[in-house]
Enzyme design. Structure first.
Site, PDB file in Angstrom:
ATOM      1  CB  ALA A  66      -0.894  -0.024   1.231  1.00 38.58           C
ATOM      2  N   GLY A 111       0.694  -4.924   1.043  1.00 40.79           N
ATOM      3  CA  GLY A 111      -0.506  -5.008   0.202  1.00 40.79           C
ATOM      4  C   GLY A 111      -0.259  -5.785  -1.090  1.00 40.79           C
ATOM      5  CD  GLU A 114      -2.305  -7.195   3.309  1.00 39.67           C
ATOM      6  OE1 GLU A 114      -1.869  -6.107   2.898  1.00 39.67           O
ATOM      7  OE2 GLU A 114      -2.978  -7.301   4.343  1.00 39.67           O
ATOM      8  CD  GLU A 134       1.847  -5.211   6.024  1.00 36.18           C
ATOM      9  OE1 GLU A 134       2.633  -6.122   6.359  1.00 36.18           O
ATOM     10  OE2 GLU A 134       1.076  -5.296   5.054  1.00 36.18           O
TER      11      GLU A 134
HETATM   12  N1  COA Z   1       4.616   3.093  -0.897  1.00 37.95           N
HETATM   13  C1  COA Z   1       4.997   4.232  -1.492  1.00 37.95           C
HETATM   14  N2  COA Z   1       6.113   4.335  -2.227  1.00 37.95           N
HETATM   15  C2  COA Z   1       6.855   3.229  -2.358  1.00 37.95           C
HETATM   16  C3  COA Z   1       6.530   2.017  -1.761  1.00 37.95           C
HETATM   17  C4  COA Z   1       5.339   1.968  -1.001  1.00 37.95           C
HETATM   18  N3  COA Z   1       4.915   0.854  -0.412  1.00 37.95           N
HETATM   19  N4  COA Z   1       7.486   1.108  -2.053  1.00 37.95           N
HETATM   20  C5  COA Z   1       8.381   1.741  -2.827  1.00 37.95           C
HETATM   21  N5  COA Z   1       8.024   3.026  -3.010  1.00 37.95           N
HETATM   22  C6  COA Z   1       8.713   4.052  -3.789  1.00 37.95           C
HETATM   23  C7  COA Z   1       9.922   4.591  -3.063  1.00 37.95           C
HETATM   24  O1  COA Z   1       9.552   5.586  -2.117  1.00 37.95           O
HETATM   25  C8  COA Z   1      10.714   5.158  -4.215  1.00 37.95           C
HETATM   26  O2  COA Z   1      10.124   6.364  -4.623  1.00 37.95           O
HETATM   27  P1  COA Z   1      11.079   7.666  -4.918  1.00 37.95           P
HETATM   28  O3  COA Z   1      11.972   7.236  -6.057  1.00 37.95           O
HETATM   29  O4  COA Z   1      10.118   8.746  -5.291  1.00 37.95           O
HETATM   30  O5  COA Z   1      11.859   7.910  -3.667  1.00 37.95           O
HETATM   31  C9  COA Z   1      10.427   4.158  -5.335  1.00 37.95           C
HETATM   32  O6  COA Z   1       9.231   3.494  -4.972  1.00 37.95           O
HETATM   33  C10 COA Z   1      11.534   3.109  -5.495  1.00 37.95           C
HETATM   34  O7  COA Z   1      11.719   2.491  -4.247  1.00 37.95           O
HETATM   35  P2  COA Z   1      13.150   2.335  -3.532  1.00 37.95           P
HETATM   36  O8  COA Z   1      12.924   2.170  -2.067  1.00 37.95           O
HETATM   37  O9  COA Z   1      14.050   3.453  -3.955  1.00 37.95           O
HETATM   38  O10 COA Z   1      13.653   0.987  -4.194  1.00 37.95           O
HETATM   39  P3  COA Z   1      14.691  -0.062  -3.575  1.00 37.95           P
HETATM   40  O11 COA Z   1      15.016  -1.000  -4.679  1.00 37.95           O
HETATM   41  O12 COA Z   1      15.799   0.632  -2.897  1.00 37.95           O
HETATM   42  O13 COA Z   1      13.876  -0.835  -2.446  1.00 37.95           O
HETATM   43  C11 COA Z   1      11.941  -1.986  -1.542  1.00 37.95           C
HETATM   44  C12 COA Z   1      12.772  -1.647  -2.809  1.00 37.95           C
HETATM   45  C13 COA Z   1      10.687  -2.715  -2.008  1.00 37.95           C
HETATM   46  C14 COA Z   1      12.753  -2.888  -0.623  1.00 37.95           C
HETATM   47  C15 COA Z   1      11.579  -0.673  -0.805  1.00 37.95           C
HETATM   48  O14 COA Z   1      11.018   0.244  -1.741  1.00 37.95           O
HETATM   49  C16 COA Z   1      10.575  -0.866   0.310  1.00 37.95           C
HETATM   50  O15 COA Z   1      10.936  -1.324   1.374  1.00 37.95           O
HETATM   51  N6  COA Z   1       9.310  -0.480   0.061  1.00 37.95           N
HETATM   52  C17 COA Z   1       8.273  -0.534   1.059  1.00 37.95           C
HETATM   53  C18 COA Z   1       7.784  -1.948   1.279  1.00 37.95           C
HETATM   54  C19 COA Z   1       6.726  -1.968   2.370  1.00 37.95           C
HETATM   55  O16 COA Z   1       6.988  -1.682   3.509  1.00 37.95           O
HETATM   56  N7  COA Z   1       5.499  -2.302   1.976  1.00 37.95           N
HETATM   57  C20 COA Z   1       4.388  -2.383   2.866  1.00 37.95           C
HETATM   58  C21 COA Z   1       3.695  -1.097   2.922  1.00 37.95           C
HETATM   59  S1  COA Z   1       2.321  -1.159   4.055  1.00 37.95           S
END
Ligand code: COA
Length: 260
Positions: A66, A111, A114, A134
Site C-alpha cells: 500500500a 498489500g 495480500e 508492516e
Molecule cells: N509506498 C509508497 N512508495 C513506495 C513504496 C510503497 N509501499 N514502495 C516503494 N516506493 C517508492 C519509493 O519511495 C521510491 O520512490 P522515490 O523514487 O520517489 O523515492 C520508489 O518506490 C523506489 O523504491 P526504492 O525504495 O528506492 O527501491 P529499492 O530497490 O531501494 O527498495 C523496496 C525496494 C521494495 C525494498 C523498498 O522500496 C521498500 O521497502 N518499500 C516498502 C515496502 C513496504 O513496507 N510495503 C508495505 C507497505 S504497508
C-alpha cells in the site's frame, strides 16, 4: 477503458491486468485501487474474458505495498476506512467468477503480498520476494494478510512472517505453499498465459462453481461445504455445457463450451 494506474490488455480470452506505477514499485494508492476495481469489474462483465492475469509493470516489483505516503496521514477513523476499502477490492478478486492468476514478477510486499494472496493462484518469477513488512512501519496488514496468509501457509509460518517482517524468496514461498510455481522471469507471462488458456478452455459455469465452492465451502464445516458442493453440482447439471461435455466424451470429440 483508459485508466491512469492500471493497464488492461486482452490476449485471447485472458485479460492481463497490470498495476502500472513502476516509479513507485506499483504501490497501491487509493486511485490505483479504484482503477484495479474498475478493471476487474469490466473483466467480470466481459463474456470474451475467460481468465485474468494480475501482474505489475516493470521487472522489479509486482506491488511493493500500500502507498506508505497515504498511510502516514491516517487516523483511527480513516485508517479503518482505508483497510475496509482495500479489503473490499481484494475480496471481489477472491470471489471473482473467473480464474485469477497472480503473475508475481518481483517484490510482493505488504498489500502486494495480500493482493497476490487474494488471487486464486500465484506463479512467481525467480526474483520475486514476498513479505508482510508492516510491523517495520508500526502498523499491521490491513488488506486481509492476517487472514489469508495463515490459511495458505499455516499459522506458525504466517506468524513468523507477520511478526518478523522478514521477506522470503520465490523458492521458499513455493515450499511454503504461498505460490504454485516458480519460473524464470522471462517465462513468467507465457507460463501464466498457458495456465490461463487451459482453464479458459473449460466449461465457464463449472469453473465458476468450483471457485465458489472452494471460497465459500472452505469456511464451513465439511458437511455443510459438501452440501453446498452438491447444490452447485446440481446447478452444473442444468447447463448446456454439461450436456455438451458429457456428449463430446461419449462421441470421442473435443467439447465446445458456450458458458451456459
Ligand atoms: N509506498 C509508497 N512508495 C513506495 C513504496 C510503497 N509501499 N514502495 C516503494 N516506493 C517508492 C519509493 O519511495 C521510491 O520512490 P522515490 O523514487 O520517489 O523515492 C520508489 O518506490 C523506489 O523504491 P526504492 O525504495 O528506492 O527501491 P529499492 O530497490 O531501494 O527498495 C523496496 C525496494 C521494495 C525494498 C523498498 O522500496 C521498500 O521497502 N518499500 C516498502 C515496502 C513496504 O513496507 N510495503 C508495505 C507497505 S504497508
Amino acid at each position: 477503458m483508459k485508466l491512469d494506474n492500471v493497464m488492461v490488455e486482452v490476449k485471447g480470452g485472458t485479460a492481463v491486468v497490470t498495476v502500472n506505477r513502476p516509479d513507485k514499485l506499483n504501490a497501491l494508492n487509493r486511485a490505483t485501487l479504484e482503477d484495479l476495481s474498475r478493471a476487474m469489474g469490466e473483466a467480470a462483465a466481459d463474456p470474451a474474458v475467460r481468465t485474468v492475469i494480475l501482474t505489475g509493470a516493470g521487472e522489479k516489483a509486482f506491488v511493493a505495498g500500500a502507498d506508505i505516503g497515504e498511510i502516514a496521514g491516517l487516523d483511527a477513523q480513516s485508517g479503518r476506512e482505508f483497510a475496509l476499502f482495500g479489503q473490499g477490492v481484494f475480496r471481489a478478486i477472491e470471489l471473482f467468477p473467473k480464474p485469477v492468476i497472480a503473475a508475481v514478477n518481483g517484490f510482493a510486499l505488504g498489500g502486494g503480498c495480500e493482493l497476490a494472496m487474494a488471487c486464486h493462484m500465484r506463479i512467481a518469477s525467480e526474483n520475486a520476494q514476498f513479505g508482510q513488512p508492516e510491523v517495520n512501519l508500526g502498523i499491521m496488514p490491513g488488506y486481509g494478510g492476517t487472514q489469508r496468509l495463515p490459511r495458505l501457509v499455516g499459522k506458525g509460518r504466517a506468524l513468523e512472517l507477520l511478526l518478523s517482517g522478514d521477506r522470503v524468496d520465490a523458492k521458499r514461498a513455493c515450499e511454503m505453499g504461498l505460490v504454485n510455481a516458480v519460473v524464470p522471469q522471462a517465462e513468467l507471462l507465457a507460463t501464466a498465459l498457458g495456465m490461463a488458456a487451459r482453464m479458459g478452455a473449460k466449461a465457464p459455469l463449472a469453473v465458476r462453481h468450483c471457485i465458489e465452492a472452494v471460497n465459500t465451502g472452505s469456511e464451513m464445516p465439511v458437511e455443510e461445504g459438501c452440501y453446498l458442493e452438491a447444490s452447485l453440482f446440481g446447478l452444473c447439471c442444468t447447463s448446456e455445457d454439461m450436456r455438451e461435455g458429457t456428449r463430446a466424451f461419449i462421441e470421442k470429440r473435443k467439447p465446445e463450451f458456450k458458458g451456459c
